[in-house]
Motif scaffolding. Structure first.
Motif, PDB file in Angstrom:
ATOM      1  N   ARG A 111       9.277  93.361  -5.027  1.00 37.23           N
ATOM      2  CA  ARG A 111       7.811  93.308  -5.064  1.00 37.23           C
ATOM      3  C   ARG A 111       7.306  92.261  -6.053  1.00 37.23           C
ATOM      4  O   ARG A 111       6.446  91.436  -5.736  1.00 37.23           O
ATOM      5  CB  ARG A 111       7.234  94.680  -5.412  1.00 37.23           C
ATOM      6  CG  ARG A 111       5.699  94.682  -5.442  1.00 37.23           C
ATOM      7  CD  ARG A 111       5.123  96.005  -5.878  1.00 37.23           C
ATOM      8  NE  ARG A 111       5.452  97.062  -4.945  1.00 37.23           N
ATOM      9  CZ  ARG A 111       6.346  98.047  -5.176  1.00 37.23           C
ATOM     10  NH1 ARG A 111       6.976  98.092  -6.335  1.00 37.23           N
ATOM     11  NH2 ARG A 111       6.579  98.955  -4.280  1.00 37.23           N
ATOM     12  N   SER A 112       7.819  92.296  -7.275  1.00 38.17           N
ATOM     13  CA  SER A 112       7.323  91.364  -8.301  1.00 38.17           C
ATOM     14  C   SER A 112       7.633  89.922  -7.933  1.00 38.17           C
ATOM     15  O   SER A 112       6.809  89.021  -8.136  1.00 38.17           O
ATOM     16  CB  SER A 112       7.933  91.707  -9.664  1.00 38.17           C
ATOM     17  OG  SER A 112       7.449  92.932 -10.139  1.00 38.17           O
TER      18      SER A 112
ATOM     19  N   ASP B 165      10.919  97.925  -3.911  1.00 42.68           N
ATOM     20  CA  ASP B 165      10.582  97.970  -5.338  1.00 42.68           C
ATOM     21  C   ASP B 165      11.141  96.758  -6.077  1.00 42.68           C
ATOM     22  O   ASP B 165      10.466  96.162  -6.925  1.00 42.68           O
ATOM     23  CB  ASP B 165      11.127  99.256  -5.966  1.00 42.68           C
ATOM     24  CG  ASP B 165      10.422 100.504  -5.472  1.00 42.68           C
ATOM     25  OD1 ASP B 165       9.315 100.385  -4.910  1.00 42.68           O
ATOM     26  OD2 ASP B 165      10.988 101.604  -5.626  1.00 42.68           O
TER      27      ASP B 165
ATOM     28  N   ASN C 156      13.756 101.662   0.267  1.00 44.68           N
ATOM     29  CA  ASN C 156      12.710 101.838  -0.743  1.00 44.68           C
ATOM     30  C   ASN C 156      13.010 101.028  -1.997  1.00 44.68           C
ATOM     31  O   ASN C 156      12.128 100.376  -2.571  1.00 44.68           O
ATOM     32  CB  ASN C 156      12.600 103.317  -1.120  1.00 44.68           C
ATOM     33  CG  ASN C 156      11.558 104.053  -0.294  1.00 44.68           C
ATOM     34  OD1 ASN C 156      10.908 103.476   0.547  1.00 44.68           O
ATOM     35  ND2 ASN C 156      11.419 105.334  -0.544  1.00 44.68           N
ATOM     36  N   ALA C 157      14.257 101.083  -2.446  1.00 52.94           N
ATOM     37  CA  ALA C 157      14.634 100.377  -3.665  1.00 52.94           C
ATOM     38  C   ALA C 157      14.513  98.865  -3.489  1.00 52.94           C
ATOM     39  O   ALA C 157      14.159  98.144  -4.430  1.00 52.94           O
ATOM     40  CB  ALA C 157      16.064 100.751  -4.059  1.00 52.94           C
TER      41      ALA C 157
ATOM     42  N   SER D 241      17.933 105.723  -6.125  1.00 53.04           N
ATOM     43  CA  SER D 241      16.616 105.362  -6.659  1.00 53.04           C
ATOM     44  C   SER D 241      16.517 103.886  -7.016  1.00 53.04           C
ATOM     45  O   SER D 241      15.439 103.410  -7.379  1.00 53.04           O
ATOM     46  CB  SER D 241      16.324 106.200  -7.912  1.00 53.04           C
ATOM     47  OG  SER D 241      17.306 105.967  -8.913  1.00 53.04           O
ATOM     48  N   HIS D 242      17.626 103.146  -6.929  1.00 56.89           N
ATOM     49  CA  HIS D 242      17.604 101.724  -7.282  1.00 56.89           C
ATOM     50  C   HIS D 242      18.711 101.015  -6.514  1.00 56.89           C
ATOM     51  O   HIS D 242      19.611 101.651  -5.966  1.00 56.89           O
ATOM     52  CB  HIS D 242      17.820 101.539  -8.792  1.00 56.89           C
ATOM     53  CG  HIS D 242      19.151 102.062  -9.268  1.00 56.89           C
ATOM     54  ND1 HIS D 242      19.362 103.388  -9.574  1.00 56.89           N
ATOM     55  CD2 HIS D 242      20.345 101.447  -9.473  1.00 56.89           C
ATOM     56  CE1 HIS D 242      20.616 103.569  -9.955  1.00 56.89           C
ATOM     57  NE2 HIS D 242      21.232 102.404  -9.902  1.00 56.89           N
TER      58      HIS D 242
ATOM     59  N   GLU E 112       4.927  98.937   1.607  1.00 56.19           N
ATOM     60  CA  GLU E 112       4.781  99.126   0.173  1.00 56.19           C
ATOM     61  C   GLU E 112       5.165 100.564  -0.170  1.00 56.19           C
ATOM     62  O   GLU E 112       4.908 101.484   0.604  1.00 56.19           O
ATOM     63  CB  GLU E 112       3.335  98.886  -0.249  1.00 56.19           C
ATOM     64  CG  GLU E 112       2.923  97.426  -0.205  1.00 56.19           C
ATOM     65  CD  GLU E 112       3.647  96.589  -1.229  1.00 56.19           C
ATOM     66  OE1 GLU E 112       3.936  97.094  -2.336  1.00 56.19           O
ATOM     67  OE2 GLU E 112       3.942  95.434  -0.938  1.00 56.19           O
ATOM     68  N   THR E 113       5.811 100.730  -1.312  1.00 51.04           N
ATOM     69  CA  THR E 113       6.116 102.076  -1.730  1.00 51.04           C
ATOM     70  C   THR E 113       4.822 102.855  -1.862  1.00 51.04           C
ATOM     71  O   THR E 113       3.886 102.434  -2.525  1.00 51.04           O
ATOM     72  CB  THR E 113       6.861 102.069  -3.080  1.00 51.04           C
ATOM     73  OG1 THR E 113       8.072 101.341  -2.909  1.00 51.04           O
ATOM     74  CG2 THR E 113       7.189 103.484  -3.513  1.00 51.04           C
TER      75      THR E 113
ATOM     76  N   GLU F 280       9.510 108.315  -7.816  1.00 49.61           N
ATOM     77  CA  GLU F 280      10.897 107.860  -7.865  1.00 49.61           C
ATOM     78  C   GLU F 280      11.447 107.786  -9.283  1.00 49.61           C
ATOM     79  O   GLU F 280      12.612 107.436  -9.468  1.00 49.61           O
ATOM     80  CB  GLU F 280      11.000 106.484  -7.196  1.00 49.61           C
ATOM     81  CG  GLU F 280      10.601 106.505  -5.728  1.00 49.61           C
ATOM     82  CD  GLU F 280      10.540 105.125  -5.118  1.00 49.61           C
ATOM     83  OE1 GLU F 280      10.245 104.165  -5.884  1.00 49.61           O
ATOM     84  OE2 GLU F 280      10.785 104.984  -3.920  1.00 49.61           O
ATOM     85  N   THR F 281      10.627 108.068 -10.291  1.00 46.63           N
ATOM     86  CA  THR F 281      11.091 108.031 -11.674  1.00 46.63           C
ATOM     87  C   THR F 281      10.696 109.325 -12.375  1.00 46.63           C
ATOM     88  O   THR F 281       9.702 109.967 -12.010  1.00 46.63           O
ATOM     89  CB  THR F 281      10.488 106.853 -12.449  1.00 46.63           C
ATOM     90  OG1 THR F 281       9.083 107.053 -12.605  1.00 46.63           O
ATOM     91  CG2 THR F 281      10.751 105.536 -11.728  1.00 46.63           C
TER      92      THR F 281
END
Length: 403
Positions: free
Chosen positions: A159-160, A156, A152-153, A98-99, A14-15, A21-22
């Motif tokens: 996850r949902s 993210d 990492n991206a 970042s994405h 998990e991050t 990151e934002t």
């Protein structure tokens, strides 16, 4: 007997709450007066409003891939106890993305410079010029930082979906990269992706052409009727061969433009997951950068390391894997996945579905090797997870029966 690594070693992380990151998260933390012990990843801190860090506690803070208003800002952070890994100069790719990539980002520059002018192609050219799979130290560090950012991206981005649908809803699709657009295998893979996405399965491919593109194309058009999927394939079939790079890419972009407007995806309860229901996920590598980018996935986790990329695909595809006909690369993926299933490395596996019974029993007799192997698994007889079929809809029924 070999045993799998402990679950906490191989499970997707998990991050961390310690990772920023934002810019919104950064500004919120900055307002507390302390960034101590945190990791700040890939932010443009040289853009307005430029943050004042002079009074902020930064002991043990790691700034990686961030840009500052001046060199002095970074030097001051180091003097006050921070660790700063700046973006590497001269690289055409971010050292800490970042994405995940979008098709538009990989295709950027095509309109002006054709295939050679695309972001994706320019990164590949740089990759080749700097040693390819055996880069020098500086390039290797840049690539590894990039791939860590993609790791990492990817966590993210998924996850949902995983929280809503569970890991057994992620289905991998493997198969030959040289399958021409418009061919029967291509159409079967496209229908497969279309059916799976409509059944709320996240379609994951290796992000290449052929079967992989077809499956993502089906997922891309999952919100449209089957007739429109057929029409889209017919449009793509005017450029069937991926080695004709410019025509192949131009056809993909034309189909994307044609079907990007209008009611492509019904209104969802979770709009942040629309990418998953309109293209799914592709996980390609610049090791195969001579192949045109697959531009139908909703999100693209593109790596430099092929080994990381292959393991990531198989780790995610807990809801089963479909293997369309392919050669050495596909066979490698079959048994790499089989090793994970045999030892339960990533937990429970879904079905292994082989499309084209004659191919997988006579031309490449996978079944005769795989069933005895799975029957001897330390977790019991898993041979019933192997399915061979010539029917796409039967494949979908197998993959959606229990997830």
């Amino acid at each position: 007997m070999p045993t799998p690594p402990p679950a906490d070693v191989i499970a997707p992380h998990e991050t961390s709450h310690d990772e920023i990151e934002t810019r919104a998260d950064f500004d919120r933390r900055l307002a507390t007066g302390s960034l101590a012990g945190l990791t700040v990843q890939g932010l443009r801190l040289d853009l307005d409003p430029i943050p004042d860090l002079t009074r902020t506690e930064v002991a043990g803070t790691l700034f990686v891939g961030c840009r500052f208003a001046s060199r002095e800002v970074g030097a001051d952070l180091v003097r006050r106890g921070a660790n700063v890994v700046p973006p590497f100069s001269g690289l055409p790719y971010p050292t800490q993305p970042s994405h995940l990539y979008t098709p538009e980002e990989l295709a950027a520059g095509f309109a002006e410079g054709g295939f050679a002018g695309m972001y994706d192609t320019r990164v590949y050219a740089h990759f080749r010029e700097h040693g390819g799979a055996l880069p020098d130290v500086r390039e290797a560090l840049g690539q590894r930082l990039h791939d860590h950012g993609v790791d990492n991206a990817l966590v993210d981005a998924t996850r949902s979906w995983l929280a809503t649908h569970g890991p057994q809803s992620v289905v991998g699709v493997m198969g030959g990269h040289a399958v021409p657009r418009g061919s029967v295998p291509y159409r079967m893979a496209a229908v497969l992706g279309w059916e799976l996405a409509r059944a709320d399965r996240l379609v994951v491919t290796g992000g290449g052409p052929g079967v992989m593109e077809a499956a993502n194309l089906g997922a891309f058009l999952a919100g449209r009727p089957a007739e429109e999927l057929t029409a889209a394939i017919d449009l793509l079939a005017v450029a069937p061969d991926f080695t004709d790079h410019d025509r192949y890419t131009a056809a993909a972009l034309a189909v994307r433009e044609r079907y990007a407007t209008g009611p492509a995806v019904p209104q969802q309860r979770a709009p942040e997951l629309d990418w998953a229901r309109s293209g799914g996920l592709a996980i390609p590598t610049w090791l195969y950068g001579h192949e045109p980018a697959n531009l139908f996935a909703g999100r693209i986790a593109k790596y430099f390391s092929n080994a990381i990329r292959e393991d990531t695909i198989l780790r995610l595809a807990r809801g089963g894997i479909v293997f369309a006909p392919g050669r050495a690369g596909t066979v490698q993926e079959v048994f790499q996945a089989a090793t994970k299933t045999y030892y339960g490395t990533d937990g429970a596996s879904g079905a292994y579905v082989f499309l084209d019974r004659a191919y997988w029993t006579r031309e490449l007799p996978i079944e005769s090797l795989l069933r005895p192997l799975f029957a001897a698994s330390p977790f019991g007889d898993l041979s019933t997870t192997v399915h061979l079929t010539d029917d796409v809809r039967e494949a979908v029924r197998v993959l959606t029966a229990t997830a």
